[in-house]
Scaffold this motif. Structure first.
Motif, mmCIF file in Angstrom:
data_model
loop_
_atom_site.group_PDB
_atom_site.id
_atom_site.type_symbol
_atom_site.label_atom_id
_atom_site.label_comp_id
_atom_site.label_asym_id
_atom_site.label_seq_id
_atom_site.Cartn_x
_atom_site.Cartn_y
_atom_site.Cartn_z
ATOM 1 N N UNK A 241 0.751 -1.208 0.040
ATOM 2 C CA UNK A 241 0.147 -0.035 0.050
ATOM 3 C C UNK A 241 0.824 1.141 0.022
ATOM 4 N N UNK A 242 0.508 2.083 -0.601
ATOM 5 C CA UNK A 242 0.979 3.470 -0.745
ATOM 6 C C UNK A 242 0.397 4.333 0.238
ATOM 7 N N UNK A 243 1.186 4.800 1.331
ATOM 8 C CA UNK A 243 0.601 5.493 2.485
ATOM 9 C C UNK A 243 0.968 6.919 2.517
ATOM 10 N N UNK A 244 0.328 7.951 2.495
ATOM 11 C CA UNK A 244 0.326 9.272 2.608
ATOM 12 C C UNK A 244 -0.359 9.838 3.961
ATOM 13 N N UNK A 245 0.655 10.339 4.624
ATOM 14 C CA UNK A 245 0.249 11.008 6.109
ATOM 15 C C UNK A 245 -0.338 12.282 5.533
ATOM 16 N N UNK A 246 -1.371 12.632 6.129
ATOM 17 C CA UNK A 246 -1.921 13.865 5.818
ATOM 18 C C UNK A 246 -2.012 14.882 7.173
ATOM 19 N N UNK A 247 -1.617 16.200 7.007
ATOM 20 C CA UNK A 247 -1.906 17.013 8.312
ATOM 21 C C UNK A 247 -2.605 18.283 7.577
ATOM 22 N N UNK A 248 -3.417 18.906 8.576
ATOM 23 C CA UNK A 248 -3.987 20.146 8.192
ATOM 24 C C UNK A 248 -2.922 21.344 8.391
ATOM 25 N N UNK A 263 3.829 9.831 12.750
ATOM 26 C CA UNK A 263 3.683 8.492 12.206
ATOM 27 C C UNK A 263 4.116 8.730 10.898
ATOM 28 N N UNK A 264 4.333 9.817 10.509
ATOM 29 C CA UNK A 264 5.020 10.057 9.110
ATOM 30 C C UNK A 264 6.534 9.872 9.178
ATOM 31 N N UNK A 265 6.914 10.294 10.383
ATOM 32 C CA UNK A 265 8.509 10.069 10.651
ATOM 33 C C UNK A 265 8.725 8.340 11.009
ATOM 34 N N UNK A 266 7.648 7.758 11.625
ATOM 35 C CA UNK A 266 7.994 6.320 11.756
ATOM 36 C C UNK A 266 7.759 5.410 10.438
ATOM 37 N N UNK A 267 7.314 6.119 9.392
ATOM 38 C CA UNK A 267 7.277 5.772 8.136
ATOM 39 C C UNK A 267 8.370 5.974 7.263
ATOM 40 N N UNK A 270 7.515 12.344 4.828
ATOM 41 C CA UNK A 270 7.130 13.618 5.530
ATOM 42 C C UNK A 270 5.675 13.576 5.317
ATOM 43 N N UNK A 271 4.937 14.388 6.334
ATOM 44 C CA UNK A 271 3.539 14.481 6.000
ATOM 45 C C UNK A 271 3.111 15.465 4.959
ATOM 46 N N UNK A 272 1.944 15.230 4.182
ATOM 47 C CA UNK A 272 1.408 16.008 2.882
ATOM 48 C C UNK A 272 0.579 17.042 3.861
ATOM 49 N N UNK A 273 0.734 18.114 3.416
ATOM 50 C CA UNK A 273 -0.039 19.385 4.075
ATOM 51 C C UNK A 273 -1.387 19.502 3.130
#
Length: 307
Positions: A241-248, A263-267, A270-273
């Motif tokens: 799975x491609x995992x994208x972590x999102x942050x507001x 979570x992004x760091x654990x993966x 970088x989080x996507x804004x």
């Protein structure tokens, strides 16, 4: 596993057909909805799941309206909305939610899906992908509020446990006031958080009196299990799975936003804004307003970037 179509509705002005299904799972009946074009012309897009927890399907009505070019699935998580628990359990763990999602995806029978998961739904989706990566093509995990990835994890976990304990002791108003203070807090939790005065429920428009109920899906069922969930980063990093972590963009320094960064760091990413805040996709649902149109544009761009 029994899957029963309980209702079909065609919205003629948009050409969208909505089917409501009920799926029997151990200890609960899970209700989910499938939106698709009435004139099924086929699509190259995978089915798109939009989920939260304990937010129910109705919270994604606005966001779904921007994806009429593909099949969209929403659902009510276990112990929330229409998905009533039948086993009397008072708390629900992310692994249980993940198994419910697995059942719904398998019942759909449409191959790997795209999954936008927000808040507690993002925690549950991480548990799903860790165990069943073949079911999800792309996961967009929007602000998963797991305290386990925070540098101030012990204080954060204690604060969340206190919200649950307050609910059990004093009822919804005092506990929800604490919860709202927790999720809106900027920056780390102090070790001496317990010395802070309890927030006044009236300041949030909440009742101070206890009505005796203890069935709230947020404060009772999910508060501890969700925030204490530890992602299986070894499994997630090797998942197909491609995992994208999102942050507001407006909530990056609040509890769920800080957890997203962890979570992004654990993966190793970088989080996507994304535009707006923790509820940025909302268009008035539950009295909350985000920026749903730019939010949907960003989500579409992320999904379209998948191989």
């Amino acid at each position: 596993m029994t899957d029963i179509t309980t209702e079909t509705d065609i919205t003629t002005e948009t050409g969208i057909t909505t089917e409501t299904h009920a799926l029997e799972a151990p200890g609960a009946t899970i209700h989910y909805d499938i939106r698709r074009r009435a004139a099924d012309e086929g699509t190259d897009h995978p089915a798109l799941f939009l989920i939260g927890s304990p937010m129910t399907a109705e919270g994604f009505a606005t966001l779904a309206s921007y994806f009429t070019d593909r099949t969209v699935v929403t659902y009510d998580p276990r112990a929330a909305g229409r998905s009533v628990r039948t086993d009397g359990a008072t708390e629900t763990m992310p692994e249980e939610h993940a198994d419910d999602l697995r059942r719904v995806i398998e019942a759909l029978g449409a191959g790997p899906v795209d999954l936008f998961a927000s808040s507690g739904g993002a925690v549950n989706a991480l548990a799903l992908v860790a165990g069943h990566p073949h079911l999800v093509r792309t996961l967009v995990a929007h602000e998963p509020p797991t305290a386990q990835v925070l540098p101030d994890r012990e204080a954060a976990l204690a604060v969340c446990a206190d919200v649950h304990a307050t609910y059990q002791r004093d009822g919804m108003g005092p506990a929800m006031a604490k919860f709202l203070a927790v999720v809106s807090r900027k920056g780390p939790f102090r070790d001496d958080w317990a010395t802070d005065p309890a927030p006044d429920p009236a300041a949030f428009g909440l009742p101070a009196e206890d009505d005796g109920s203890r069935d709230d899906p947020l404060l009772g069922q999910n508060m501890r299990g969700c925030t204490a969930y530890r992602p299986d980063f070894a499994a997630l990093r090797t998942a197909s799975t491609r995992i994208v972590v999102a942050v507001g963009e407006e909530s990056a320094d609040q509890f769920p936003g800080r957890s997203a960064a962890g979570v992004a760091a654990g993966l190793g990413t970088e989080p996507t804004v994304f535009p707006s805040h923790h509820g940025g996709f909302l268009g008035g649902e539950f009295g909350q307003q985000g920026a749903p149109e730019p939010f949907a544009r960003t989500l579409r761009a992320v999904l379209d970037a998948s191989p």
